[in-house]
Scaffold this motif. Structure first.
Motif, PDB file in Angstrom:
ATOM      1  N   ASP A 428       0.829  -1.234   0.114  1.00 55.97           N
ATOM      2  CA  ASP A 428       0.160   0.140   0.103  1.00 55.97           C
ATOM      3  C   ASP A 428       0.837   1.165  -0.046  1.00 55.97           C
ATOM      4  N   THR A 429       0.820   1.706  -1.179  1.00 59.31           N
ATOM      5  CA  THR A 429       2.026   2.982  -1.344  1.00 59.31           C
ATOM      6  C   THR A 429       1.270   4.256  -1.389  1.00 59.31           C
ATOM      7  N   GLN A 432       2.283  11.278  -3.446  1.00 62.64           N
ATOM      8  CA  GLN A 432       1.464  12.427  -4.153  1.00 62.64           C
ATOM      9  C   GLN A 432       2.016  13.085  -5.375  1.00 62.64           C
ATOM     10  N   THR A 433       1.436  13.714  -6.160  1.00 65.22           N
ATOM     11  CA  THR A 433       1.937  14.166  -7.322  1.00 65.22           C
ATOM     12  C   THR A 433       3.221  15.032  -6.951  1.00 65.22           C
ATOM     13  N   ASP A 517      -2.573  15.476   4.493  1.00 60.27           N
ATOM     14  CA  ASP A 517      -3.464  14.135   4.896  1.00 60.27           C
ATOM     15  C   ASP A 517      -3.270  14.190   6.500  1.00 60.27           C
ATOM     16  N   ARG A 532      -7.660  13.367   3.174  1.00 56.49           N
ATOM     17  CA  ARG A 532      -7.150  14.846   3.502  1.00 56.49           C
ATOM     18  C   ARG A 532      -7.840  15.580   4.450  1.00 56.49           C
ATOM     19  N   ARG A 543      -7.523  13.416  -7.668  1.00 59.10           N
ATOM     20  CA  ARG A 543      -7.609  14.537  -6.599  1.00 59.10           C
ATOM     21  C   ARG A 543      -8.576  15.683  -7.445  1.00 59.10           C
TER      22      ARG A 543
HETATM   23  C1  6R9 Z   1      -0.009   9.075  -6.218  1.00 58.51           C
HETATM   24  C2  6R9 Z   1      -1.256   9.931  -6.075  1.00 58.51           C
HETATM   25  C3  6R9 Z   1      -2.470  12.172  -3.629  1.00 58.51           C
HETATM   26  C4  6R9 Z   1      -3.292  12.031  -2.424  1.00 58.51           C
HETATM   27  C5  6R9 Z   1      -2.465  11.918  -1.244  1.00 58.51           C
HETATM   28  C6  6R9 Z   1      -3.544  10.922  -0.273  1.00 58.51           C
HETATM   29  C7  6R9 Z   1      -4.086  10.003  -1.297  1.00 58.51           C
HETATM   30  C8  6R9 Z   1      -2.599   8.543  -2.285  1.00 58.51           C
HETATM   31  C9  6R9 Z   1      -2.485   6.806  -0.745  1.00 58.51           C
HETATM   32  C10 6R9 Z   1      -3.379   8.025  -0.272  1.00 58.51           C
HETATM   33  C11 6R9 Z   1      -3.834   6.735   1.353  1.00 58.51           C
HETATM   34  C12 6R9 Z   1      -2.381   5.739  -0.118  1.00 58.51           C
HETATM   35  N1  6R9 Z   1      -3.270   8.791  -1.417  1.00 58.51           N
HETATM   36  N2  6R9 Z   1      -2.051   7.209  -2.057  1.00 58.51           N
HETATM   37  N3  6R9 Z   1      -3.848   7.724   0.870  1.00 58.51           N
HETATM   38  N4  6R9 Z   1      -3.186   5.792   1.075  1.00 58.51           N
HETATM   39  N5  6R9 Z   1      -1.701   4.609  -0.075  1.00 58.51           N
HETATM   40  O1  6R9 Z   1      -2.367   9.405  -5.992  1.00 58.51           O
HETATM   41  O2  6R9 Z   1      -1.104  11.133  -6.118  1.00 58.51           O
HETATM   42  O3  6R9 Z   1      -3.059  12.224  -7.268  1.00 58.51           O
HETATM   43  O4  6R9 Z   1      -1.348  13.787  -6.302  1.00 58.51           O
HETATM   44  O5  6R9 Z   1      -2.911  12.206  -4.905  1.00 58.51           O
HETATM   45  O6  6R9 Z   1      -4.007  10.724  -2.516  1.00 58.51           O
HETATM   46  O7  6R9 Z   1      -4.648  11.866   0.273  1.00 58.51           O
HETATM   47  O8  6R9 Z   1      -2.438  13.330  -0.586  1.00 58.51           O
HETATM   48  P1  6R9 Z   1      -2.160  12.505  -6.132  1.00 58.51           P
END
Ligand code: 6R9
Length: 671
Positions: A428-429, A432-433, A517, A532, A543
């Motif tokens: 589970d990765t 963020q962008t 987050d 978020r 997003r």
């Molecule tokens: C890579 C991507 C970023 C936002 C991030 C968070 C949510 C992404 C997550 C996760 C929980 C995970 N997020 N991966 N929340 N567990 N494994 O998605 O980038 O589109 O910029 O979104 O997505 O809230 O702040 P992006």
């Protein structure tokens, strides 16, 4: 301006309680651990000398034209310089060097079109095609530093287009093909792009869906707006449908490539040369152009891909289902897999076309070993039933990844059992962008995984959960996720807006990167992401900004005011719910069932036109008033209570506390 308690939703305690009762844990099998790329010692190695560790990764994973001598320059914080005096080229690293190393015959991309057409592209093929495209771009006048907007479906050409830009040092800005002409227009304008690469269209759910008309519309002259900076539009022929053609501006991709030389000397760039700009939703209506540069970004993308997915380039077949329009498609379709010399699947269509077993059919067909997808897709497949994946042989899968939003333990368990045959580790990765590459994740073969938790910062990354005063919370505590040390693939800013960059990420807590987050540490110190804490929604892992959709709604003549919230949704994580106040007689009209249907349709279509279909509200509730604080801020927390059918919470800070009664009463009335 700093957000206040009133408009910043706090992490939900109810879902938190559920999560913290989660005690299942899955240690790696000895067989997996023995063969894993990542070994437990990696953590100690990285913390013993973080910069030396990253320097070693950059040296081992990339080929440099001129090696760097300096690892990190943080004197211009928060704008970092990584490997600053090194010189390299991203496309050379992704393609040419593998051919030079004798792997030209290795398949780089197994392309699967939605209609079942396929194409196999080796690294040698890719080298020829990227070189041709680079020559074609140069012939159209694109030079190092010029921006190119890419608006394409998921095709081999999409990856080629990105790499061709990188090859000539022209930063690309990919705009997701689901975005509207208006959204495309504003991104082209903000990036001041010189060229747009698009297609006649793509295939979706069995039908051709045109793309080029949106580009034509985005480039139209408009009174009171500066003329477009775009000189040419390069058009990939995919569907063969009719397209309008602007002489001297539009050029067919296949014609431009046909006449181009298959050899091209990469343009060598500094490590800090911009590689791309990717727009993402922020807390205001204006999307942020997130800027990434070359050396650090590629280093961390390659490092995470190798260790988090345990990639073995000679034997694995990797598949990331993300579209190149999102950061996951940039880092884990275009760059990392190719930098690492992997064989990957690129699929054009949706999971349910022509049938709901399509993904699993693809896994079986290509013997996919590593699958990287989003919780929303997993929940959708769960809903369709496990008898569908059961019809296919999924035994080749050995690592499963999740990204985009928190994965609930139930979906995690289903993913593990039904797709992973109860053996493939799940990673589970979290990232963020802005972070450019994975930051928090278990390491397969090392970490005992927990359903629902992203767990630990990767070796070389320092993350923490802090309270309002920036104090690290003890185990068992909750607060905000922050990143305490610079990392190679960090954003280098927001295109054209340094102040906004500082303000958004670096002003909340002194010296810490604020991710936006909410998070919690469990008794073992493992991190659980809670969604978020700002006005950004997460719908199917995408997003979306509440403000952006609100401004789209109020731009319609019948809307006086609008407030948008993300309401919990079993499948998509969150769903867009809009509360609107209509102008004058429209409000009365909306009170009848037919009138209400009409308003819903009109406004949903309007949002689709302004932003794109993904931003369409699931529900639109017509209300007489909106709940506001004395300072005039909409209290979305209360609207979320309504949208999620909960008892409305504490409304005492409202300027007029009777507003919520009015809203609830109005919604209870039939019609
Ligand atoms: C890579 C991507 C970023 C936002 C991030 C968070 C949510 C992404 C997550 C996760 C929980 C995970 N997020 N991966 N929340 N567990 N494994 O998605 O980038 O589109 O910029 O979104 O997505 O809230 O702040 P992006």
């Amino acid at each position: 301006m700093r957000n206040t308690e009133d408009d910043v939703p706090q992490p939900e305690t109810s879902s938190l309680e559920n999560l913290l009762h989660e005690t299942r844990s899955f240690p790696p099998t000895p067989e997996f651990a023995a063969q894993a790329n990542a070994q437990p010692g990696l953590y100690a190695e990285a913390s013993a000398g973080r910069l030396a560790f990253w320097a070693q990764q950059a040296t081992e994973l990339l080929t440099w034209k001129t090696p760097f001598t300096e690892t990190l320059d943080w004197s211009g914080a928060p704008v970092a310089r990584w490997f600053g005096d090194g010189i390299l080229n991203a496309a050379y690293n992704a393609v040419d060097r593998h051919v030079e190393a004798g792997h030209g015959d290795r398949v780089a991309i197994h392309f699967e079109g939605e209609g079942g057409d396929t194409r196999t592209v080796t690294y040698a093929d890719l080298q020829r095609e990227v070189s041709r495209a680079a020559n074609a771009l140069a012939a159209l006048g694109v030079e190092k530093g010029d921006r190119v907007v890419i608006y394409l479906p998921m095709l081999v050409e999409s990856v080629v287009a990105m790499l061709a830009c990188a090859r000539i040092g022209a930063p690309h800005s990919v705009v997701f093909g689901g975005f509207s002409a208006d959204a495309l227009r504003s991104r082209i304008a903000d990036a001041e792009a010189k060229l747009v690469i698009t297609a006649d269209g793509g295939f979706r759910r069995g039908a051709a869906s045109p793309l080029k008309p949106a580009v034509d519309e985005a480039l139209e002259e408009r009174e009171g707006e500066p003329a477009t900076t775009v000189q040419h539009v390069l058009v990939v022929r995919r569907t063969g449908g009719d397209v309008a053609w602007t002489e001297h501006r539009d050029v067919w991709w296949h014609e431009a490539l046909e006449s181009a030389d298959v050899r091209h000397e990469p343009v060598w760039v500094d490590a800090e040369h911009p590689l791309f700009i990717l727009y993402t939703s922020g807390t205001t209506g204006k999307p942020k152009g997130i800027l990434h540069t070359t050396g650090g970004y590629l280093t961390q993308a390659a490092y995470t891909h190798r260790n988090v997915f345990d990639l073995k380039p000679e034997s694995d077949v990797y598949w990331c289902t993300a579209d190149i329009g999102w950061i996951t498609g940039h880092s884990y379709v275009t760059y990392a897999p190719l930098i690492n010399g992997a064989t990957q699947v690129v699929y054009e269509g949706t999971p349910d076309s022509p049938h709901r077993g399509r993904w699993w059919e693809i896994v079986e067909k290509y013997g996919v070993t590593i699958l990287y997808t989003a919780p929303t897709a997993i929940r959708t497949c769960m809903k369709w039933g496990e008898d569908i994946p059961a019809q296919f042989d999924l035994s080749s899968l050995r690592v499963l990844g999740s990204v985009g939003e928190p994965i609930n333990p139930e979906a995690w368990m289903w993913y593990r059992r039904v797709i992973g045959g109860d053996k493939a580790p799940i990673v589970d990765t979290w990232w963020q962008t802005e972070t450019g590459a994975i930051m928090i994740s278990p390491l397969p073969g090392v970490t005992a995984t927990k359903p629902g938790s992203a767990q630990v910062a990767l070796p070389g990354i320092v993350a923490d959960v802090v309270d309002d005063e920036a104090h690290s919370v003890p185990n068992g505590g909750g607060g905000y996720l922050v990143l305490s040390e610079p990392w190679p693939s960090m954003l280098r800013g927001i295109w054209g807006d340094l102040e906004r960059f500082k303000d958004t990420y670096w002003s909340r807590f002194e010296g810490l990167y604020f991710a936006g987050d909410g998070a919690k540490k469990d008794e073992d110190g493992d991190i659980w992401l809670l969604g978020r804490v700002d006005d950004v929604m997460n719908v199917s892992g995408h997003r979306l900004s509440t403000t952006e959709i609100e401004s789209a709604l109020v731009s319609h003549e019948i809307v006086a005011e609008a407030a948008v919230v993300g309401a919990a949704d079993d499948t998509t994580g969150q769903a867009v719910v809009a509360f609107v106040i209509l102008r004058g007689e429209h409000a009365d009209k909306a009170a009848t069932p037919e009138g209400s249907d009409e308003v819903q349709l009109t406004l949903r279509n309007h949002v689709a036109k302004e932003i794109g279909p993904i931003a369409k509200p699931r529900r639109i509730l017509v209300v007489p008033e909106l709940p506001k604080t004395r300072s005039g801020k909409i209290m979305r927390r209360l609207l979320r209570d309504v949208a999620e059918n909960r008892t409305v919470g504490d409304a005492t800070t409202l300027a007029d506390s009777s507003v919520m009664d009015l809203i609830s009463a109005g919604l209870a009335t039939p019609g």
